[in-house]
Design a protein around this motif. Structure first.
Motif, PDB file in Angstrom:
ATOM      1  N   VAL A 121       0.853  -1.198   0.000  1.00 34.80           N
ATOM      2  CA  VAL A 121       0.000   0.000   0.000  1.00 34.80           C
ATOM      3  C   VAL A 121       0.888   1.246   0.000  1.00 34.80           C
ATOM      4  N   PHE A 122       0.259   2.402  -0.075  1.00 40.54           N
ATOM      5  CA  PHE A 122       1.012   3.670  -0.033  1.00 40.54           C
ATOM      6  C   PHE A 122       0.849   4.293   1.351  1.00 40.54           C
ATOM      7  N   LEU A 123       1.949   4.782   1.893  1.00 40.98           N
ATOM      8  CA  LEU A 123       1.874   5.589   3.105  1.00 40.98           C
ATOM      9  C   LEU A 123       2.202   7.026   2.703  1.00 40.98           C
ATOM     10  N   VAL A 124       1.281   7.947   3.002  1.00 42.27           N
ATOM     11  CA  VAL A 124       1.519   9.350   2.638  1.00 42.27           C
ATOM     12  C   VAL A 124       1.470  10.210   3.892  1.00 42.27           C
ATOM     13  N   ARG A 125       1.931  11.429   3.772  1.00 44.60           N
ATOM     14  CA  ARG A 125       1.900  12.333   4.927  1.00 44.60           C
ATOM     15  C   ARG A 125       0.458  12.764   5.210  1.00 44.60           C
ATOM     16  N   ALA A 126       0.189  13.113   6.457  1.00 45.24           N
ATOM     17  CA  ALA A 126      -1.177  13.379   6.898  1.00 45.24           C
ATOM     18  C   ALA A 126      -1.873  14.371   5.981  1.00 45.24           C
ATOM     19  N   GLY A 127      -3.112  14.093   5.652  1.00 41.98           N
ATOM     20  CA  GLY A 127      -3.881  14.982   4.797  1.00 41.98           C
ATOM     21  C   GLY A 127      -3.576  14.799   3.313  1.00 41.98           C
ATOM     22  N   ASN A 128      -2.609  13.912   3.019  1.00 40.81           N
ATOM     23  CA  ASN A 128      -2.242  13.602   1.634  1.00 40.81           C
ATOM     24  C   ASN A 128      -2.024  14.868   0.799  1.00 40.81           C
ATOM     25  N   VAL A 233      -2.959   5.023   1.803  1.00 41.65           N
ATOM     26  CA  VAL A 233      -3.732   5.098   0.574  1.00 41.65           C
ATOM     27  C   VAL A 233      -3.692   3.721  -0.083  1.00 41.65           C
ATOM     28  N   VAL A 234      -4.875   3.205  -0.416  1.00 42.62           N
ATOM     29  CA  VAL A 234      -4.939   1.888  -1.039  1.00 42.62           C
ATOM     30  C   VAL A 234      -5.091   2.064  -2.551  1.00 42.62           C
ATOM     31  N   PRO A 235      -4.123   1.565  -3.325  1.00 45.40           N
ATOM     32  CA  PRO A 235      -4.208   1.726  -4.776  1.00 45.40           C
ATOM     33  C   PRO A 235      -5.274   0.810  -5.384  1.00 45.40           C
ATOM     34  N   SER A 236      -5.646   1.104  -6.629  1.00 52.52           N
ATOM     35  CA  SER A 236      -6.715   0.335  -7.274  1.00 52.52           C
ATOM     36  C   SER A 236      -6.299  -1.105  -7.528  1.00 52.52           C
ATOM     37  N   ILE A 237      -5.005  -1.324  -7.715  1.00 57.62           N
ATOM     38  CA  ILE A 237      -4.486  -2.684  -7.904  1.00 57.62           C
ATOM     39  C   ILE A 237      -3.248  -2.837  -7.037  1.00 57.62           C
ATOM     40  N   SER A 238      -3.143  -3.970  -6.369  1.00 54.25           N
ATOM     41  CA  SER A 238      -1.884  -4.274  -5.703  1.00 54.25           C
ATOM     42  C   SER A 238      -1.616  -5.761  -5.872  1.00 54.25           C
TER      43      SER A 238
END
Lengths: 335, 277
Positions: A121-128, A233-238
């Motif tokens: 999955v993606f880890l992004v900073r708060a509030g993306n 963030v969960v991508p459409s495909i993993s």
């Protein structure tokens, strides 16, 4: 190592058990990078169970690092009784280059010898702040992506294949997929050797806008470093990641702890261990634990390495071996 | 004197730059290490450095230094003696070889031993058949440390002993002293400060070495983890207080070394100066 291990172990534990004459068994588990917390929780539980069943104390020693690097160390003689690595290819490699285990190792335990699964999955900073929603957002100019090096890290190889699978599905050709992944790696400022190194780069050193992470690693970063600092963030495909485990028969038999090693890995499939696995954000495979932890895992559209890439042997040869696609891409992205 | 005083601005400017530079690149990071180590109080610091794996790492580091430094002293004196007091063919080649570990990257130093003693290495199968563990065990760490610290004592002594020549020893021998007496009574007192200086540097490197040791360690907690490796593991486990606590022990060690080094340097110069006049 056995001699040294026994010597030092008796030094360090001498004060606790008052030098009791109980025979102590030892087990070395060589694992990949993010499982530190998981096995820190599993090992004492297993030791207690083994003690109750056999009366024997067991001391489990861990070694962690990028999966490829760890496999290399085992091939070079790191005397592991069991390996618990990020992907099957690295254990295949141990089977091919040493006499420690046979090629059919992956059929010996249930679920392709994988006591849990995971995904990327993606880890992004708060509030993306960069508005990252799917794989396409990662190749936008000015987005810094953190991933470890696929040459040494298993997680990074899953990252790479997930990205490739997405681009292949979306754009429909290998050439387009290669183009996409080339752009992706052009946005990568740091390649650490293991998944934990990348997490530290992203979380502690504050580098990058998005971390391509093991799902468990992403949750752990959120949990350990306080809620509110990061979003997942969960991508459409993993990709469906199956990190397998294996007893290295040759080593374990030489150490006289084959039964212990086998019991240790089988323990990972018990309800008790499956619960710990779920608690540490790995996806358990037993129906009960799966049901119990289902709500914490996002629904992800998962491809598998077997369907998409013809298995790990083929994927490794095509993408990650010397002169493979990754090397070509990486040479191109060097500015 | 007068010239120096005539440009106070330049002088103070330079001093200010130097002090600022030191503060920024040395004092501040050091303070940060100690600050982070003590950020959760002295109790957390105490338990971090007395925890069994930390103690094992400290013990291993002391053991490695305790073995590699004396070996280095013996080798260093022998090599410096041979090079400074005798002429033989291949002398400059020997000096180059002694310098090799300085020019080789520590990673390569580690890989050399993996290549030699690893399971796939030249001696690996034989070692395994005889149940001898070198790589991913204490002997490998020891070998790697000895390799990287190899030149320290010798490099310190060679110029010193060359400068001193062999007159003192020849006088001693011609007056009837034995070889050992000559070494103990004449050579050793002549070189003691240089030797001590080399030992300090060697010790600091032996305890602090990361790269070479990392390659051959296997990172087994409580077994093949030296202090620098333990710091890395703790850091990777998000255990920052403990990581910095162990790091601050290493930093303390460096500070002690620095103080001792200054004392030795002062005595060394004094001694040399005295001998020169």
């Amino acid at each position: 190592m056995v001699v040294a291990a026994t010597g030092l172990a008796s030094c360090s534990s001498g004060s606790d058990d008052g030098g009791g004459a109980v025979q102590k068994a030892e087990l070395l588990n060589v694992s990949y990078d993010p499982t530190r917390e998981l096995y820190a929780e599993i090992n004492p539980k297993f030791a207690a169970k083994w003690k109750a069943e056999t009366g024997q104390d067991v001391k489990i020693t861990m070694s962690h690092g990028g999966a490829g690097k760890q496999a290399r160390a085992v091939i070079d003689g790191l005397d592991a009784d069991v390996v618990t690595l990020a992907l099957a290819y690295d254990i295949d490699e141990i089977a091919a280059r040493t006499d420690a285990l046979s090629p059919g190792w992956q059929k010996r335990l249930a679920n392709n010898s994988s006591p849990y699964t995971s995904t990327i999955v993606f880890l992004v900073r708060a509030g993306n702040p960069k508005g990252i929603k799917d794989w396409d957002d990662l190749i936008k100019p000015g987005v810094k992506v953190i991933t470890p090096n696929p040459k040494t890290s298993g997680g990074a190889r899953w990252n790479f294949l997930a990205a490739w699978a997405y681009a292949l599905k979306k754009y429909g050709s290998d050439a387009a997929a290669r183009d996409y992944v080339t752009k992706l790696f052009a946005n990568v400022p740091v390649l650490d050797s293991g998944a934990r190194g990348s997490t530290t780069t992203f979380v502690e050193r504050g580098i990058g806008d998005v971390l391509l992470a093991w799902e468990n690693e992403a949750f752990l970063a959120q949990k350990e470093l306080g809620k509110g600092k990061f979003d997942i963030v969960v991508p459409s495909i993993s990709i469906l990641a199956e990190p397998p485990v294996a007893v290295l028969d040759g080593n374990a038999k030489r150490h006289g702890n084959f039964q212990l090693a086998e019991a240790y890995l089988k323990y990972l499939y018990t309800p008790e261990a499956q619960d710990i696995i779920g608690k540490n954000y790995y996806r358990p495979i037993s129906p009960e634990a799966e049901a119990k932890y289902a709500s914490q895992f996002p629904k992800v559209n998962l491809v598998t390495v077997d369907d998409e890439f013809g298995g790990w042997q083929a994927a490794q040869k095509r993408f990650f071996n010397d002169g493979g696609v990754f090397d070509e891409i990486f040479a191109k992205t060097k500015r | 004197m007068h010239r120096e005083n005539s440009r106070p601005a330049a002088r103070y400017g330079l001093i200010a730059v130097a002090v600022l530079f030191l503060a920024l690149f040395l004092v501040l990071p050091l303070a940060a290490v100690f600050g982070e180590a003590l950020s959760k109080g002295a109790t957390a610091f105490g338990s971090a450095v007395t925890e069994p794996d930390a103690l094992a790492a400290i013990r291993l580091t002391l053991l490695v230094a305790g073995i590699s430094v004396p070996l280095n002293i013996v080798f260093g004196i022998a090599a410096a003696w041979a090079i400074a007091k005798f002429d033989f063919p291949g002398k400059s080649l020997l000096i180059s070889f002694i310098d090799l570990p300085f020019s080789v990257s520590p990673v390569v130093a580690g890989l050399i031993y993996v290549l030699l003693f690893g399971a796939q290495g030249w001696l690996g199968p034989w070692l395994r058949a005889h149940d001898i563990e070198i790589i991913f065990a204490v002997p490998g760490i020891l070998l790697a440390t000895i390799f990287v610290t190899f030149p320290f004592v010798a490099r310190e002594l060679i110029p010193l002993m060359s400068e001193q020549g062999r007159d003192d020893e020849e006088a001693s021998l011609s007056l009837g002293a034995s070889g050992f007496q000559t070494f103990w009574r004449v050579t050793l007192p002549n070189i003691r400060w240089g030797l001590l200086y080399g030992v300090l540097l060697c010790n600091a490197r032996a305890m602090g070495e990361f790269g070479a040791v990392s390659v051959v360690s296997g990172h087994l907690r409580g077994i093949t983890n030296t202090m620098p490796l333990h710091v890395e593991i703790l850091y990777n486990e998000y255990n920052f207080v403990a990581a910095f606590a162990v790091a601050s022990l290493l930093a303390l060690l460096a500070l002690v070394t620095l103080v001792l080094k200054s004392i030795v340097e002062w005595r060394f110069d004094y001694h040399r100066g005295g001998a020169g006049h």
